[in-house]
Design a protein around this motif. Structure first.
Motif, PDB file in Angstrom:
ATOM      1  N   LEU A   1     -23.214 -16.747   0.127  1.00 13.68           N
ATOM      2  CA  LEU A   1     -23.479 -15.801  -0.954  1.00 13.68           C
ATOM      3  C   LEU A   1     -22.371 -14.757  -1.023  1.00 13.68           C
ATOM      4  O   LEU A   1     -21.853 -14.433  -2.105  1.00 13.68           O
ATOM      5  N   GLY A   2     -21.998 -14.245   0.145  1.00 10.36           N
ATOM      6  CA  GLY A   2     -20.912 -13.268   0.192  1.00 10.36           C
ATOM      7  C   GLY A   2     -19.593 -13.827  -0.291  1.00 10.36           C
ATOM      8  O   GLY A   2     -18.740 -13.094  -0.807  1.00 10.36           O
ATOM      9  N   SER A   3     -19.418 -15.129  -0.163  1.00 11.12           N
ATOM     10  CA  SER A   3     -18.164 -15.781  -0.541  1.00 11.12           C
ATOM     11  C   SER A   3     -17.972 -15.920  -2.047  1.00 11.12           C
ATOM     12  O   SER A   3     -16.863 -16.209  -2.505  1.00 11.12           O
TER      13      SER A   3
ATOM     14  N   GLY B   1     -24.083  -8.162  -0.387  1.00 14.02           N
ATOM     15  CA  GLY B   1     -24.354  -7.639   0.951  1.00 14.02           C
ATOM     16  C   GLY B   1     -25.788  -7.212   1.137  1.00 14.02           C
ATOM     17  O   GLY B   1     -26.367  -7.384   2.215  1.00 14.02           O
ATOM     18  N   LEU B   2     -26.386  -6.673   0.071  1.00 11.02           N
ATOM     19  CA  LEU B   2     -27.739  -6.129   0.175  1.00 11.02           C
ATOM     20  C   LEU B   2     -28.816  -7.206   0.242  1.00 11.02           C
ATOM     21  O   LEU B   2     -29.729  -7.135   1.087  1.00 11.02           O
TER      22      LEU B   2
ATOM     23  N   LEU C   1     -23.316  -8.960   8.533  1.00 13.77           N
ATOM     24  CA  LEU C   1     -21.925  -9.230   8.896  1.00 13.77           C
ATOM     25  C   LEU C   1     -21.429 -10.510   8.237  1.00 13.77           C
ATOM     26  O   LEU C   1     -20.306 -10.565   7.727  1.00 13.77           O
ATOM     27  N   ALA C   2     -22.273 -11.537   8.226  1.00 17.11           N
ATOM     28  CA  ALA C   2     -21.895 -12.814   7.618  1.00 17.11           C
ATOM     29  C   ALA C   2     -21.622 -12.666   6.124  1.00 17.11           C
ATOM     30  O   ALA C   2     -20.643 -13.205   5.595  1.00 17.11           O
TER      31      ALA C   2
ATOM     32  N   HIS D   1     -17.309 -12.259   1.802  1.00 22.83           N
ATOM     33  CA  HIS D   1     -16.526 -11.619   0.736  1.00 22.83           C
ATOM     34  C   HIS D   1     -15.058 -11.455   1.137  1.00 22.83           C
ATOM     35  O   HIS D   1     -14.156 -11.736   0.353  1.00 22.83           O
ATOM     36  N   VAL D   2     -14.842 -10.983   2.354  1.00 18.47           N
ATOM     37  CA  VAL D   2     -13.483 -10.680   2.799  1.00 18.47           C
ATOM     38  C   VAL D   2     -12.681 -11.955   3.088  1.00 18.47           C
ATOM     39  O   VAL D   2     -11.473 -12.003   2.822  1.00 18.47           O
TER      40      VAL D   2
END
Length: 194
Positions: A14-16, A64-65, A86-87, A92-93
């Motif tokens: 999801l962050g990706s 993130g949320l 953290l994952a 995202h980063v």
């Protein structure tokens, strides 16, 4: 254990999702080839305007949320909640969809912190806004607020896992801003224009 690992993996995926890149392409722009080349909200704001910049900020924050709140809601331990946050941030980063190159992590870290320690976040936002108001540099405000978060989380939450993750997130945000820091030293960093 399998369920927890799957949740952490889902948080990373999801962050990706590269919110800024997808929104930019929806408006006919590859955000990686304009402005600073970064896929984050600041570059989108400068390139495509306030509305798309805010949409990017909101999307990156939600990445993130949502995972953190989901894992909290499901009743997992503080360690798994922190690891999930953290994952999502690392997604995202270091997004798998862009060859492990992503944004600087400020908005996604904000989302993670909202999930981990909603009481600490307003204090960091005040720091961010004061630095931005005084010096007009988004990068300086971001780095300063990020550096304050581990201390704020430790003071508010008293949870070792949350403090450790806050420290890791802050360190990576600062590291990802290393070029901005060099430009700040040289006096060539771009100032914020509302």
């Amino acid at each position: 254990m399998l369920k927890e690992i799957m949740l952490v993996a889902a948080a990373y995926l999801l962050g990706s999702i590269p919110t800024g890149l997808l929104l930019g392409k929806a408006f006919g722009v590859d955000i990686r080839t304009t402005g600073s080349g970064n896929i984050g909200a600041t570059n989108v704001y400068r390139t495509l305007g306030k509305r798309v910049g805010i949409m990017t900020l909101a999307g990156d924050c939600l990445k993130g949320l949502i995972p953190v709140l989901a894992v909290k809601f499901l009743g997992f331990s503080d360690g798994w909640v922190a690891l999930t946050g953290l994952a999502a941030f690392l997604g995202h980063v270091y997004t798998i969809f862009l060859g492990f190159k992503g944004g600087k992590g400020v908005a996604t870290a904000l989302g993670v912190f909202l999930g981990l320690s909603p009481i600490a976040v307003p204090f960091a936002l005040v720091i961010f806004l004061l630095v931005l108001w005084k010096w007009r540099y988004v990068s300086l405000a971001s780095v300063t607020a990020a550096a304050a978060m581990p201390v704020l989380v430790a003071l508010v939450e008293h949870k070792a896992f949350f403090t450790v993750v806050a420290t890791i997130l802050a360190a990576i945000v600062i590291y990802k801003h290393r070029e901005n820091i060099e430009r700040l030293k040289a006096g060539t960093e771009s100032t914020f224009k509302a």
